[in-house]
Write a protein that holds these residues in place. Sequence first.
Motif, PDB file in Angstrom:
ATOM      1  N   SER A  55       3.919  -1.447  -1.392  1.00  0.00           N
ATOM      2  CA  SER A  55       3.086  -0.321  -0.960  1.00  0.00           C
ATOM      3  C   SER A  55       1.847  -0.846  -0.245  1.00  0.00           C
ATOM      4  O   SER A  55       1.615  -2.060  -0.148  1.00  0.00           O
ATOM      5  CB  SER A  55       2.673   0.534  -2.160  1.00  0.00           C
ATOM      6  OG  SER A  55       1.626  -0.098  -2.886  1.00  0.00           O
ATOM      7  N   LEU A  56       1.014   0.082   0.226  1.00  0.00           N
ATOM      8  CA  LEU A  56      -0.244  -0.282   0.885  1.00  0.00           C
ATOM      9  C   LEU A  56      -1.334  -0.674  -0.111  1.00  0.00           C
ATOM     10  O   LEU A  56      -2.394  -1.149   0.300  1.00  0.00           O
ATOM     11  CB  LEU A  56      -0.742   0.895   1.731  1.00  0.00           C
ATOM     12  CG  LEU A  56       0.047   1.210   3.008  1.00  0.00           C
ATOM     13  CD1 LEU A  56      -0.414   2.530   3.602  1.00  0.00           C
ATOM     14  CD2 LEU A  56      -0.096   0.088   4.029  1.00  0.00           C
ATOM     15  N   THR A  57      -1.092  -0.462  -1.412  1.00  0.00           N
ATOM     16  CA  THR A  57      -2.143  -0.710  -2.410  1.00  0.00           C
ATOM     17  C   THR A  57      -1.621  -1.601  -3.536  1.00  0.00           C
ATOM     18  O   THR A  57      -1.378  -1.124  -4.652  1.00  0.00           O
ATOM     19  CB  THR A  57      -2.658   0.618  -3.003  1.00  0.00           C
ATOM     20  OG1 THR A  57      -1.546   1.326  -3.587  1.00  0.00           O
ATOM     21  CG2 THR A  57      -3.301   1.480  -1.939  1.00  0.00           C
ATOM     22  N   PRO A  91       4.299   8.012   1.368  1.00  0.00           N
ATOM     23  CA  PRO A  91       3.470   7.307   2.367  1.00  0.00           C
ATOM     24  C   PRO A  91       2.125   7.961   2.656  1.00  0.00           C
ATOM     25  O   PRO A  91       1.156   7.255   2.974  1.00  0.00           O
ATOM     26  CB  PRO A  91       4.359   7.267   3.618  1.00  0.00           C
ATOM     27  CG  PRO A  91       5.426   8.287   3.393  1.00  0.00           C
ATOM     28  CD  PRO A  91       5.627   8.374   1.915  1.00  0.00           C
ATOM     29  N   GLY A  92       2.031   9.281   2.567  1.00  0.00           N
ATOM     30  CA  GLY A  92       0.735   9.923   2.774  1.00  0.00           C
ATOM     31  C   GLY A  92      -0.248   9.559   1.675  1.00  0.00           C
ATOM     32  O   GLY A  92      -1.428   9.288   1.938  1.00  0.00           O
ATOM     33  N   GLY A  93       0.239   9.543   0.438  1.00  0.00           N
ATOM     34  CA  GLY A  93      -0.602   9.129  -0.685  1.00  0.00           C
ATOM     35  C   GLY A  93      -1.002   7.674  -0.595  1.00  0.00           C
ATOM     36  O   GLY A  93      -2.128   7.296  -0.951  1.00  0.00           O
ATOM     37  N   GLN A  94      -0.104   6.842  -0.092  1.00  0.00           N
ATOM     38  CA  GLN A  94      -0.440   5.427   0.090  1.00  0.00           C
ATOM     39  C   GLN A  94      -1.592   5.264   1.082  1.00  0.00           C
ATOM     40  O   GLN A  94      -2.530   4.488   0.846  1.00  0.00           O
ATOM     41  CB  GLN A  94       0.778   4.651   0.584  1.00  0.00           C
ATOM     42  CG  GLN A  94       1.879   4.470  -0.457  1.00  0.00           C
ATOM     43  CD  GLN A  94       2.940   3.490   0.003  1.00  0.00           C
ATOM     44  OE1 GLN A  94       2.651   2.526   0.720  1.00  0.00           O
ATOM     45  NE2 GLN A  94       4.179   3.722  -0.404  1.00  0.00           N
ATOM     46  N   ALA A  95      -1.518   5.985   2.187  1.00  0.00           N
ATOM     47  CA  ALA A  95      -2.579   5.888   3.196  1.00  0.00           C
ATOM     48  C   ALA A  95      -3.918   6.363   2.637  1.00  0.00           C
ATOM     49  O   ALA A  95      -4.957   5.710   2.830  1.00  0.00           O
ATOM     50  CB  ALA A  95      -2.199   6.689   4.437  1.00  0.00           C
ATOM     51  N   GLU A 231      -5.013   4.840  10.676  1.00  0.00           N
ATOM     52  CA  GLU A 231      -3.560   4.805  10.650  1.00  0.00           C
ATOM     53  C   GLU A 231      -3.119   3.439  10.132  1.00  0.00           C
ATOM     54  O   GLU A 231      -3.693   2.416  10.496  1.00  0.00           O
ATOM     55  CB  GLU A 231      -2.968   5.058  12.037  1.00  0.00           C
ATOM     56  CG  GLU A 231      -1.448   5.169  12.034  1.00  0.00           C
ATOM     57  CD  GLU A 231      -0.902   5.610  13.386  1.00  0.00           C
ATOM     58  OE1 GLU A 231      -0.275   6.667  13.463  1.00  0.00           O
ATOM     59  OE2 GLU A 231      -1.128   4.859  14.371  1.00  0.00           O
ATOM     60  N   TYR A 232      -2.106   3.453   9.266  1.00  0.00           N
ATOM     61  CA  TYR A 232      -1.640   2.233   8.633  1.00  0.00           C
ATOM     62  C   TYR A 232      -0.162   1.999   8.941  1.00  0.00           C
ATOM     63  O   TYR A 232       0.631   2.951   8.972  1.00  0.00           O
ATOM     64  CB  TYR A 232      -1.805   2.315   7.113  1.00  0.00           C
ATOM     65  CG  TYR A 232      -3.223   2.531   6.656  1.00  0.00           C
ATOM     66  CD1 TYR A 232      -4.088   1.458   6.446  1.00  0.00           C
ATOM     67  CD2 TYR A 232      -3.718   3.822   6.437  1.00  0.00           C
ATOM     68  CE1 TYR A 232      -5.396   1.656   6.028  1.00  0.00           C
ATOM     69  CE2 TYR A 232      -5.018   4.032   6.019  1.00  0.00           C
ATOM     70  CZ  TYR A 232      -5.854   2.948   5.814  1.00  0.00           C
ATOM     71  OH  TYR A 232      -7.151   3.156   5.405  1.00  0.00           O
ATOM     72  N   THR A 233       0.186   0.744   9.125  1.00  0.00           N
ATOM     73  CA  THR A 233       1.591   0.367   9.237  1.00  0.00           C
ATOM     74  C   THR A 233       2.174   0.263   7.839  1.00  0.00           C
ATOM     75  O   THR A 233       1.634  -0.441   6.979  1.00  0.00           O
ATOM     76  CB  THR A 233       1.738  -0.982   9.959  1.00  0.00           C
ATOM     77  OG1 THR A 233       1.200  -0.865  11.284  1.00  0.00           O
ATOM     78  CG2 THR A 233       3.200  -1.398  10.045  1.00  0.00           C
ATOM     79  N   LEU A 234       3.259   0.977   7.599  1.00  0.00           N
ATOM     80  CA  LEU A 234       3.843   1.018   6.269  1.00  0.00           C
ATOM     81  C   LEU A 234       4.617  -0.267   5.972  1.00  0.00           C
ATOM     82  O   LEU A 234       5.291  -0.808   6.849  1.00  0.00           O
ATOM     83  CB  LEU A 234       4.781   2.216   6.135  1.00  0.00           C
ATOM     84  CG  LEU A 234       4.110   3.587   6.198  1.00  0.00           C
ATOM     85  CD1 LEU A 234       5.154   4.689   6.317  1.00  0.00           C
ATOM     86  CD2 LEU A 234       3.229   3.811   4.966  1.00  0.00           C
ATOM     87  N   PRO A 235       4.549  -0.756   4.734  1.00  0.00           N
ATOM     88  CA  PRO A 235       5.340  -1.927   4.349  1.00  0.00           C
ATOM     89  C   PRO A 235       6.833  -1.632   4.475  1.00  0.00           C
ATOM     90  O   PRO A 235       7.263  -0.472   4.372  1.00  0.00           O
ATOM     91  CB  PRO A 235       4.943  -2.165   2.888  1.00  0.00           C
ATOM     92  CG  PRO A 235       3.653  -1.434   2.706  1.00  0.00           C
ATOM     93  CD  PRO A 235       3.708  -0.267   3.641  1.00  0.00           C
TER      94      PRO A 235
END
Length: 255
Positions: A55-57, A91-95, A231-235
Amino acid sequence: MAFRLGWKNSRSQRHLLQTVSGGVPLFPWRTAGSCLDPEMKAYLEDNTEVTSSGSLTPEIQLRLLTPRCKFWWERADLWPYSDPYWAIYWPGGQALSRYLLDNPDVVRGRSVLDLGSGCGATAIAAKMSGASEILANDIDPLAGMAITLNCKLNGLNPFPILTKNILNTQPHKFDLIVLGDMFYDEDLANTLHLWLEKYFWTHGTRILIGDPGRPQFSGHSIQHQLHRLEEYTLPEPTRRDNNGLTTSAVWDFHP
């Protein structure tokens, strides 16, 4: 099966929930986790995996449904409860969570409502970033249990959790509202848009939305009232589990 969540007994938290729920506490005020249904808790723990990868976190640990879990492969109708959407880190929650961790000034010392909290990751990120008060809201009591367990995984005292649909109410003022991945259905998107507009014009609250660009969001009229913050690139694991979505963004809502 009846299920009730308890939480830390403090005057500010009691006032927070009483105000949101129209003056009547919906659940007993006990130490968080003390009245978790043991059978349901055991089922959740047996059928999810503690993970912080993909994840992003990576600094947040969560109990999630992963390929190593039985119900990743098992027939969905054998799951005895409502759909476990709270067991996916969308993914929205990750961002949103990444944004709050990277920009703690957005939440430090502020009261936060995490609308449609799911696994509770964004509320946890807000707590890690110094939010003074947090209310996690989700309509599924099992999500409430998952949020409580996820708080403990991250060394946090569980915060108040309200398992009630509040979109037909106007809660008291929060300094910040965060919501991720809630624009997945056209009717819900329309209801949310109206509720957010009314809340903004009533309280002047800042509202942040996380979404990977689902059609119900990118094609909605709310786009005219949004400013993209990041904006983030998703893993790769998140891209693979979300039909190839590659990015997710955080938006500031300005009606």
